[in-house]
Design an enzyme around this catalytic site. Structure first.
Site, PDB file in Angstrom:
ATOM      1  N   ASP A 199      36.907  32.607  36.881  1.00 47.29           N
ATOM      2  CA  ASP A 199      35.932  32.983  37.249  1.00 47.29           C
ATOM      3  C   ASP A 199      35.067  32.075  36.324  1.00 47.29           C
ATOM      4  OD1 ASP A 199      36.858  35.020  38.956  1.00 47.29           O
ATOM      5  OD2 ASP A 199      37.570  36.125  37.254  1.00 47.29           O
ATOM      6  N   LYS A 227      36.142  40.207  48.282  1.00 50.50           N
ATOM      7  CA  LYS A 227      36.166  41.648  48.322  1.00 50.50           C
ATOM      8  C   LYS A 227      35.161  42.009  49.374  1.00 50.50           C
ATOM      9  CE  LYS A 227      37.557  42.520  43.436  1.00 50.50           C
ATOM     10  NZ  LYS A 227      37.447  41.332  42.970  1.00 50.50           N
ATOM     11  N   ILE A 274      29.895  46.162  57.502  1.00 51.28           N
ATOM     12  CA  ILE A 274      30.222  46.675  58.678  1.00 51.28           C
ATOM     13  C   ILE A 274      31.221  45.904  59.663  1.00 51.28           C
ATOM     14  CG2 ILE A 274      27.859  47.986  59.064  1.00 51.28           C
ATOM     15  CD1 ILE A 274      27.192  45.555  61.087  1.00 51.28           C
ATOM     16  N   GLN A 310      37.511  46.036  31.514  1.00 47.18           N
ATOM     17  CA  GLN A 310      38.575  46.641  32.355  1.00 47.18           C
ATOM     18  C   GLN A 310      39.041  48.049  31.717  1.00 47.18           C
ATOM     19  OE1 GLN A 310      39.544  45.544  35.105  1.00 47.18           O
ATOM     20  NE2 GLN A 310      39.914  43.410  35.357  1.00 47.18           N
ATOM     21  N   GLY A 343      42.972  36.831  34.251  1.00 47.67           N
ATOM     22  CA  GLY A 343      41.720  35.965  34.113  1.00 47.67           C
ATOM     23  C   GLY A 343      41.685  35.744  32.707  1.00 47.67           C
ATOM     24  N   ARG A 344      40.767  36.453  32.257  1.00 51.31           N
ATOM     25  CA  ARG A 344      40.309  36.190  30.595  1.00 51.31           C
ATOM     26  C   ARG A 344      41.621  35.853  29.543  1.00 51.31           C
ATOM     27  NH1 ARG A 344      35.783  40.343  31.053  1.00 51.31           N
ATOM     28  NH2 ARG A 344      37.389  41.175  32.618  1.00 51.31           N
TER      29      ARG A 344
END
Ligand code: C5P
Length: 236
Positions: free
Chosen positions: A13, A64, A68, A194, A214-215
């Site tokens: 990221d 993500k 609609i 988190q 990730g981190r």
């Protein structure tokens, strides 16, 4: 199981292209898939997917999608044509949106003669806890996740994104559904933003098919050895 192991997916990221490619290169003998989210995708677009694939890795495109049905259906056609291994949509987008996405993905893959990417439904983000859900008038994460997973499964999604604790209930109720677990932390690493976290061994024991980290890897001084430590724990 031999390396690279596709159960561990590393989330890269950052918008820094040389950093992304350096990290991917340092991990390619350990993991098979890297996760590209909006931070890196918005900076470099679909070309980034081609760059990662050219070093022999697969891409999990985690945008993500939450819109609609017509918008999501069109977008998943494009995503399918990028040749990614899997991508995410939000289950909160509703049944029509999920069904439309599953169908459009299958049709597009068939039309292009390529392997269909896995369509993964995000349930409730692991950065969200019961307190926020109760403020919204919901019962809490557990019941919400179970309901969203039922509809995701009935809508034809290949899998869901959920916390390590949710994985065990999901696998009990829907054996065929893949479960991808983010929010993975070693006991010693910081939680960051988190809330519903899990250790690698707990997530695997609970039935997770894929772990996204990730981190704890990308911020480590030695990402390769941090990834190896997590893999060792996955393999128990
Ligand atoms: O750095 P960390 O290990 O917390 O990164 C987790 C990754 O998983 C992030 O890229 C985040 O977007 C993603 N993710 C998540 N929770 C979800 C779905 C995806 O943390 N429910």
């Amino acid at each position: 199981m031999s390396l690279p192991d596709d159960r561990l997916i590393i989330a890269i990221d950052t918008p820094d292209l040389s950093g992304i490619l350096r990290l991917a290169n340092s991990l390619r003998d350990i993991v098979r898939v890297v996760k590209i989210g909006s931070t890196s995708f918005n900076a470099h677009g679909p070309e980034l997917i081609g760059m990662i694939k050219s070093i022999g890795m697969d891409v999990f495109l985690d945008l993500k999608l939450f819109d609609i049905p017509q918008q999501v259906t069109q977008t998943v056609r494009d995503i399918t044509s990028f040749g990614v291994k899997m991508f995410t949509i939000h289950t909160f987008g509703g049944i029509d949106m999920m069904k439309g996405a599953a169908q459009a993905t299958a049709e597009q893959a068939e039309r292009l003669g390529i392997k269909k990417p896995l369509v993964m439904g995000v349930t409730i983000l692991t950065s969200i806890d019961d307190e926020w859900l109760r403020m919204l008038g919901f019962d809490g994460a557990e019941r919400g996740v179970d309901r969203l997973v039922e509809f995701a499964s009935a809508s034809g999604l290949d899998g869901v994104v959920a916390s390590g604790d949710d994985a065990v209930r999901i696998k009990d109720a829907h054996q065929g559904l893949k479960v991808l677990v983010p929010g993975i932390r070693l006991d010693s690493t910081p939680k960051d933003d988190q809330k519903r976290i899990s250790t690698p061994e707990a997530a695997i024991k609970n039935g997770a098919d894929y772990l996204v980290v990730g981190r704890p890897v990308t911020q480590s001084k030695d990402p390769g050895s941090a990834a190896m430590t997590i893999l060792d724990r996955i393999r128990g």
